[in-house]
Structure formats: C-alpha cells, structure tokens
Write a protein that holds these residues in place. Structure first.
Motif, PDB file in Angstrom:
ATOM      1  N   VAL A  79       0.877  -1.179   0.000  1.00  5.70           N
ATOM      2  CA  VAL A  79       0.000   0.000   0.000  1.00  5.70           C
ATOM      3  C   VAL A  79       0.912   1.226   0.000  1.00  5.70           C
ATOM      4  O   VAL A  79       1.716   1.408   0.910  1.00  5.70           O
ATOM      5  N   THR A  80       0.842   2.037  -1.063  1.00  5.41           N
ATOM      6  CA  THR A  80       1.700   3.229  -1.085  1.00  5.41           C
ATOM      7  C   THR A  80       0.881   4.517  -0.985  1.00  5.41           C
ATOM      8  O   THR A  80       1.433   5.579  -0.755  1.00  5.41           O
ATOM      9  N   MET A  81      -0.448   4.410  -1.197  1.00  8.23           N
ATOM     10  CA  MET A  81      -1.330   5.565  -0.978  1.00  8.23           C
ATOM     11  C   MET A  81      -2.547   5.036  -0.219  1.00  8.23           C
ATOM     12  O   MET A  81      -3.233   4.136  -0.723  1.00  8.23           O
ATOM     13  N   ASP A  82      -2.791   5.558   0.976  1.00  5.28           N
ATOM     14  CA  ASP A  82      -3.889   5.007   1.776  1.00  5.28           C
ATOM     15  C   ASP A  82      -5.117   5.916   1.736  1.00  5.28           C
ATOM     16  O   ASP A  82      -5.138   6.934   1.035  1.00  5.28           O
ATOM     17  N   SER A  83      -6.127   5.543   2.518  1.00  6.38           N
ATOM     18  CA  SER A  83      -7.392   6.301   2.479  1.00  6.38           C
ATOM     19  C   SER A  83      -7.390   7.429   3.507  1.00  6.38           C
ATOM     20  O   SER A  83      -8.421   8.001   3.812  1.00  6.38           O
ATOM     21  N   HIS A  84      -6.196   7.712   4.049  1.00  2.00           N
ATOM     22  CA  HIS A  84      -6.090   8.793   5.048  1.00  2.00           C
ATOM     23  C   HIS A  84      -5.250   9.960   4.536  1.00  2.00           C
ATOM     24  O   HIS A  84      -4.825  10.808   5.311  1.00  2.00           O
TER      25      HIS A  84
END
Lengths: 302, 195
Positions: B164-169
């Motif tokens: 995961v390199t871009m999360d939902s936060h």
C-alpha cells in the motif's frame, strides 16, 4: 545467404532478448542486493525481481509484459540487401508474437486499433550500417514504454525546472557541471515511473534527433565496458555515485540502488546548439545480439 | 496480511501506507482505452463487477489454449497515465483498490480519502511472478474493440503481492519519497562535484 536459418536466428534472438536477461545486467542487480539492508523493502524488491528473471528464463516467457519497442542495430558487409533483412525481421516478429515471446504491441496512433502482429509504420526500429568486416552483427534491444516515457532532452543553457524558482544560479550551463545537473534532474524526475534500478544512456551534443538516437545507442554497451574517454568515464562514475545518494531505490520505494549504470557518449554539435539527451532503461534491460557468417551463428553476444 | 477482493470499506480504513499485503479474488485489468471508455460511455454493466473491487493497471500477454485463456505475463503498467480519469472512476464505480506502479497524483489521493479506497503498488516488470498468481481468467470484455493489451480481463488471483503506497487517510509514500530525494538533489547541485 541461407534464408531459413537467418529467420530462425532472428526468432531465437527475440526469444533470448525477451526472456533471458544478459549476465552483466543480472550481476549488477545482484550487486545492488548486496548493498541493501536485508529485510528492507529495497532488498525484498530486488530479490523478487531476481526471482522474476529466473522464472522468465526457465519458462521462456517475457520477463515484462511490455515487450517494448524492438530496436535493431545491424552492421552489414557490403552487398547484402537491407530490404531482405528487414523482411526477415518483420516475419520473425510475427512468429514471436505467436510464440508469446512478444506481446502484440503495435497500435495505430490515430485510430487506437491494435494491429495484432507486432509490426506497422515505424515498427520495428532498424538501424543499418555497412562495415568492412565479413559478417553480420545484430544487436536487439526491447525498450519498454514506461522507461521510454521518462527520457529527457535539455537544450543548454537550461533552467532545471525543479530548482529555477529557488536559485537562478543553479541553471545548467554549457559545461560538464551543467551536463551533470541535467542528468541528476532527469533521474530524480524518472522516479517511480521508470522501474528503477535503471541504466541511463546519455549523449552530449548532436541535433535533437541524432542526440536522442546516440543516447539510446549508448545502451548497447555492456555494463562491464569501460568508457575510453577519461573525462566521460569520470563523469559516469560521479553521476552513478550521486544518483544513488538520492535515496530513490528500487521502484522508488527508497534505498541505495537507484542506478545500475551510466553510459555517456559525445557527438559533435554546431556552435548554436548544446543538447544533453537522456534515455532511461528500466531494470528489464533486454539486450542481446549475434554475429552471423556463412549461414550460421558465429557467436552470441553479451 | 491477506486481503480478499471485493474489499469492504472497514478493511480499507485499516490499511496504512507502507503495509504489504497479498490479494486474493477478482481483479479487473484496465488501462488507457478502458478508462476513457468507462468515463465517457459510463457503461452500467460493470457497476456490480467493480463495486468494492480492484482495478489493475495492466496489459497482459494472454494465450488461448482450447477454450481457456492463459495469462503468460502480467506486470503493472505506469498508473500516472490514468490520473485524469481515476478520481471519477473511484466515485462512479465504487472501487476499493487500484493496483499499478509509480503511484498517482493529488486528484487521486483526494478521491482515495473521500471515497475510501487505496492504491496498491506492484513491482514494475514483475510479469512472471505476478502471472503465476493468476489462477483463472474468468472473462474478458472489449477484447475485439481494444485489442488484447487494452482489454478488460477479469482475473482470479491468489497471493498477489503488493504494497500500500497511498492510503485512504491522505498519505502517499510517493509524495514523501519525491520530496526527500528533491532535498538531496538540491544539495548535490549546490555542492557540485566532490570526490
């Protein structure tokens, strides 16, 4: 010329290039692994890349699904037909698509239609050159699109975009320090998109077209070759050292292995122009070649 | 960590940039032509398939053996080309995840936060390792129209390795790396060449 045999040799060249990375590149990736901390993301990334290279070789399947633009560099003795060679290469590409060594990779730019067979207007790219030797030498590079898209050309003096707002003194001038700045800027901008660790081919000089062409041609050199020009040799080493300090690492996840090598050449220019052209090659640095004489392969290269 | 696709929003919320994961289940390949098509034509028939699903930026090498499709090579392609479309795709089709390489821009990062989705990074060029994770080709759409690399292949995968390199936060490893390396570049240029 033994026609069937040369066709078979081109097919075999394409298979080797797409499925079996040359030993100088694999050794260099292995060398990168030794430089990374065990268990780090950079280490794990290089390790799985090496596994991927191994599987591709064992199965004779493409190591990367983007089998790229086939770029041929061919040296011919006087008297051999270029058209004949050209037809054989096109036929060999069609066979290679059927055998899954190549993806059907050629798209009509205007209609967006995939032409299916792997050849079309401008594809493949073939450079012919006559030479005095009595055999044919062919070198093939399969140049992936992701890394081709991050190639860059600077017309010096040039502002380095990332820096121009902050300090105008940091512009790249018409000297080796300017060249160095352009190359480091290009490596920085390529991160994430060019599939590091990569290799860069650089040309200083030429016109826009010949400069880019020569920068790509630099990549037919083996990573083990030492630049015969001491000035360029020094520059190559400095740039490799500095680029690896950027911390970009394999796939841009961070790490010490950003570049596996730098190859720089220079051609003449006119007084008005000073180009620095950079071709970026991803870790899947697919390059193979052969020498062919008397109806058979004399030697496989790399 | 093992994640099953479709991925529920609670699992998405728990993922942080830097996490590694293995994906199981259905992923749908889509690249340039498919993205344009999904946005311009808004075909409804993919809504159910893509809900909480995963889009994979990939143009595989595929073979036809009898009546079966076999994936022979399937690494990720550069995601940035889909930046103009992705925010809208996430909203319109309620996507939970995107697999690609190289990361994406601010527009997508904002959409990931707003609609709860993540960007999974697969290693570029890893065509063989990732092809071995494909256990079945369930279907294919737009094959005739787009050609094999651009078609939408419905792949069933097992233990598909991603980070995961871009999360939902709102976190992006790509952004952090770009800024960090830019500071080094600044220094290298100011210092000039020193042995």
């Amino acid at each position: 010329m033994d026609n069937e045999k040369l066709l078979d040799t081109f097919v075999e060249l394409i298979r080797k290039t797409s499925c079996n990375l040359p030993v100088d590149v694999v050794s260099s990736i292995e060398g990168g692994l030794l430089n990374e901390k065990r268990g780090s993301i950079a280490y794990d990334t290089l390790q799985i890349i090496l596994k991927n290279i191994e599987i591709a070789r064992e199965k004779s399947l493409p190591m990367c699904q983007d089998t790229g633009t086939p770029v041929f560099y061919i040296n011919l003795p006087c008297g051999i037909s270029q058209g004949d060679i050209c037809n054989k290469i096109k036929k060999a590409i069609k066979i290679s698509v059927r055998k899954l060594y190549l993806r059907p990779n050629v798209v009509d730019t205007l209609t967006g239609k995939n032409l299916g067979g792997g050849t079309g207007a401008g594809y493949p790219v073939i450079h012919f050159e006559e030479w005095k030797k009595d055999y044919i030498r062919t070198i093939l590079m399969l140049k992936g699109g992701g890394c081709e898209n991050v190639g860059a050309q600077y017309s010096l003096p040039s502002p380095i975009k990332a820096l121009e707002d902050r300090d105008s003194r940091l512009n790249a001038g018409r000297d080796l320090e300017g060249v160095r700045r352009c190359i480091l800027d290009a490596v920085h901008k390529a991160q994430g998109r060019g599939c590091a660790p990569g290799v860069i081919g650089v040309c200083i000089g030429g016109d826009r077209v010949s400069s880019y062409e020569e920068s790509k041609r630099q990549l037919i050199k083996s990573l083990d070759d030492k630049n015969e020009n001491p000035v360029l040799y020094k520059l190559e080493r400095e740039i490799a050292r500095d680029a690896n300090k950027l911390g970009i690492g394999p796939m841009g996840f961070g790490g010490r292995t950003t570049l596996l090598g730098v190859k720089i050449g220079s051609i003449c220019r006119i007084p008005a122009s000073y180009f620095v052209s950079i071709t970026y090659m991803c870790w899947a640095y697919r390059r193979r070649g052969f020498e062919y004489k008397g109806g058979k392969v004399k030697k496989w290269l790399y | 960590m093992i994640l099953n696709s479709p991925i529920n929003k609670k699992d998405i919320d728990s993922l942080k940039a830097g996490d590694t994961a293995y994906l199981n289940g259905i992923i749908v390949t889509a690249r340039d032509a498919a993205h344009k098509y999904l946005i311009e034509k808004k075909p409804r028939k993919y809504k159910k398939l893509l809900k909480n699903g995963i889009i994979y930026h990939c143009g595989p090498v595929v073979d036809r053996v009898g009546k079966k499709w076999i994936v022979a090579a399937a690494g990720p392609t550069t995601s940035m080309r889909e930046e103009p479309y992705t925010a809208e795709i996430i909203r319109e089709y309620e996507i939970s995840g995107i697999i690609g390489k190289g990361g994406m821009g601010d527009k997508t990062l904002n959409a990931l936060r707003k609609y709860k989705a993540v960007y999974f990074h697969a290693i570029g060029g890893l065509a063989q390792v990732l092809a071995e994770c494909v256990v079945d080709v369930k279907d294919v759409f737009m094959l005739k129209e787009f050609g094999s690399p651009e078609a939408m292949w419905i792949l069933d995968v097992r233990d598909f390795p991603v980070t995961v390199t871009m999360d939902s936060h709102g976190n992006s490893l790509h952004k952090i790396m770009y800024e960090k390396s830019e500071a080094v570049l600044d220094k290298l240029i100011k210092d000039g060449t020193r042995e």
